[in-house]
Design a protein around this motif. Structure first.
Motif, PDB file in Angstrom:
ATOM      1  N   THR A 118     -87.436 -10.737  53.812  1.00  0.00           N
ATOM      2  CA  THR A 118     -87.047 -10.561  52.408  1.00  0.00           C
ATOM      3  C   THR A 118     -87.513 -11.754  51.583  1.00  0.00           C
ATOM      4  O   THR A 118     -88.063 -11.587  50.480  1.00  0.00           O
ATOM      5  CB  THR A 118     -85.530 -10.390  52.272  1.00  0.00           C
ATOM      6  OG1 THR A 118     -85.096  -9.274  53.052  1.00  0.00           O
ATOM      7  CG2 THR A 118     -85.142 -10.156  50.811  1.00  0.00           C
ATOM      8  N   GLY A 121     -91.258 -11.612  51.117  1.00  0.00           N
ATOM      9  CA  GLY A 121     -91.577 -10.592  50.123  1.00  0.00           C
ATOM     10  C   GLY A 121     -91.284 -11.074  48.710  1.00  0.00           C
ATOM     11  O   GLY A 121     -92.043 -10.796  47.770  1.00  0.00           O
ATOM     12  N   ALA A 122     -90.194 -11.812  48.543  1.00  0.00           N
ATOM     13  CA  ALA A 122     -89.822 -12.330  47.228  1.00  0.00           C
ATOM     14  C   ALA A 122     -90.820 -13.382  46.752  1.00  0.00           C
ATOM     15  O   ALA A 122     -91.199 -13.416  45.572  1.00  0.00           O
ATOM     16  CB  ALA A 122     -88.416 -12.922  47.281  1.00  0.00           C
ATOM     17  N   ALA A 125     -93.811 -11.531  45.573  1.00  0.00           N
ATOM     18  CA  ALA A 125     -93.550 -10.835  44.312  1.00  0.00           C
ATOM     19  C   ALA A 125     -93.510 -11.804  43.131  1.00  0.00           C
ATOM     20  O   ALA A 125     -93.893 -11.449  42.014  1.00  0.00           O
ATOM     21  CB  ALA A 125     -92.226 -10.068  44.409  1.00  0.00           C
ATOM     22  N   GLU A 157     -83.399  -5.826  45.656  1.00  0.00           N
ATOM     23  CA  GLU A 157     -84.427  -4.840  45.306  1.00  0.00           C
ATOM     24  C   GLU A 157     -84.797  -4.952  43.826  1.00  0.00           C
ATOM     25  O   GLU A 157     -85.978  -4.870  43.460  1.00  0.00           O
ATOM     26  CB  GLU A 157     -83.932  -3.427  45.621  1.00  0.00           C
ATOM     27  CG  GLU A 157     -83.758  -3.122  47.103  1.00  0.00           C
ATOM     28  CD  GLU A 157     -82.475  -3.698  47.698  1.00  0.00           C
ATOM     29  OE1 GLU A 157     -82.306  -3.606  48.922  1.00  0.00           O
ATOM     30  OE2 GLU A 157     -81.644  -4.234  46.925  1.00  0.00           O
ATOM     31  N   MET A 160     -87.143  -7.810  42.908  1.00  0.00           N
ATOM     32  CA  MET A 160     -88.530  -7.634  43.322  1.00  0.00           C
ATOM     33  C   MET A 160     -89.356  -6.842  42.294  1.00  0.00           C
ATOM     34  O   MET A 160     -90.578  -6.798  42.385  1.00  0.00           O
ATOM     35  CB  MET A 160     -88.587  -6.897  44.672  1.00  0.00           C
ATOM     36  CG  MET A 160     -87.853  -7.583  45.804  1.00  0.00           C
ATOM     37  SD  MET A 160     -88.644  -9.097  46.349  1.00  0.00           S
ATOM     38  CE  MET A 160     -87.636  -9.460  47.816  1.00  0.00           C
ATOM     39  N   LYS A 165     -89.681 -10.549  37.349  1.00  0.00           N
ATOM     40  CA  LYS A 165     -90.429 -11.623  38.021  1.00  0.00           C
ATOM     41  C   LYS A 165     -89.954 -13.015  37.603  1.00  0.00           C
ATOM     42  O   LYS A 165     -89.816 -13.909  38.442  1.00  0.00           O
ATOM     43  CB  LYS A 165     -91.925 -11.474  37.737  1.00  0.00           C
ATOM     44  CG  LYS A 165     -92.784 -12.522  38.418  1.00  0.00           C
ATOM     45  CD  LYS A 165     -94.269 -12.292  38.153  1.00  0.00           C
ATOM     46  CE  LYS A 165     -95.118 -13.358  38.821  1.00  0.00           C
ATOM     47  NZ  LYS A 165     -96.577 -13.136  38.595  1.00  0.00           N
ATOM     48  N   LEU A 168     -86.665 -13.832  39.274  1.00  0.00           N
ATOM     49  CA  LEU A 168     -86.907 -14.070  40.697  1.00  0.00           C
ATOM     50  C   LEU A 168     -87.515 -15.453  40.910  1.00  0.00           C
ATOM     51  O   LEU A 168     -87.099 -16.199  41.815  1.00  0.00           O
ATOM     52  CB  LEU A 168     -87.840 -12.998  41.260  1.00  0.00           C
ATOM     53  CG  LEU A 168     -88.237 -13.131  42.733  1.00  0.00           C
ATOM     54  CD1 LEU A 168     -87.014 -13.065  43.636  1.00  0.00           C
ATOM     55  CD2 LEU A 168     -89.243 -12.050  43.119  1.00  0.00           C
TER      56      LEU A 168
END
Length: 244
Positions: A118, A121-122, A125, A157, A160, A165, A168
């Motif tokens: 995770t 992936g973050a 992203a 979720e 992402m 963005k 995040l």
């Protein structure tokens, strides 16, 4: 890979230590009565046999990978039953089923951890991959998949999504501190200024290190001192939250 070659050469060195007539020793090494030096395909392995039968092996490849191993025969045991008592690949640390090693950068180590999919992936992203692969050094507090699962349902979720963005990026950079801080450098009551700009407070009790975030949350360091070539990572069990 050079590390696999080192392991193979080290094993060969152990099995052939003290046997001057082995083909490997004849063609690839130079030795005296208790030492052997083997070079093959850009890797060098040195062995030393002590009077008590203990064998010490040190290996190094041209790309910097290292291996150390020590064997000692059990009383009455044959050579085939000799057991590795210690071995390390560049003093690496196991995280998420993978060895994190100092010859890789923070991102290249993280992508191998099954507990940080995770987070990886973050980072992708948010477009922070190249930043965290940079020279640094950085200290990264890395939340596990389980840490992200503590967030309210759907939060990870939603973060992402392209439209989130900036949020995040803010959260992820709140987990990064400039410089290389090992666990021994983190003191009780210490304030850390993050790349995001806000601070984290360190609380320490013996070897237990905790971090308090700007919103009053707390994360525990569960695996400290995962050293990479451009910094150090500390695995944490909770996602830290800035005020922004």
């Amino acid at each position: 890979m050079k590390k696999h070659l080192l392991s193979t050469l080290a094993l060969a060195a152990i099995l052939t230590a003290g046997t001057a007539t082995s083909a490997l020793a004849q063609t690839k090494s130079k030795s005296d009565s208790d030492k052997t030096k083997v070079k093959e395909d850009g890797a060098t392995v040195k062995t030393k046999v002590a009077d008590d039968g203990k064998v010490k092996v040190k290996g190094k490849s041209d790309d910097g990978a290292k291996l150390k191993a020590t064997t000692k025969p059990r009383e009455g045991a044959d050579m085939k039953n000799m057991k590795m008592s210690s071995a390390s690949a560049s003093n690496g640390v196991m995280v998420g089923g993978a060895m994190m090693t100092p010859d890789k950068d923070i991102v290249d180590n993280a992508v191998n951890s099954t507990e940080h999919t995770t987070l990886v992936g973050a980072v992708k992203a948010a477009g922070l991959v190249e930043t965290l692969k940079g020279a640094g050094p950085f200290t990264v507090f890395a939340p596990t998949n389980a840490a992200f699962s503590k967030l309210p349902a759907g939060t990870a979720e939603a973060l992402m999504m392209p439209e989130n963005k900036q949020k995040l990026t803010t959260i992820l950079t709140y987990h990064v501190v400039p410089g290389r801080l090992l666990a021994s450098d983190l003191k009780d009551g210490q304030t850390l200024t993050t790349v995001e700009g806000e601070t984290l407070m360190v609380h320490r009790s013996g070897d237990t290190v905790m971090l308090h975030d700007a919103k009053g949350g707390m994360a525990n360091v569960t695996i400290p001192n995962v050293v990479s070539k451009n910094g150090v990572t500390h695995v944490i069990d909770t996602v830290l939250m800035p005020t922004k």
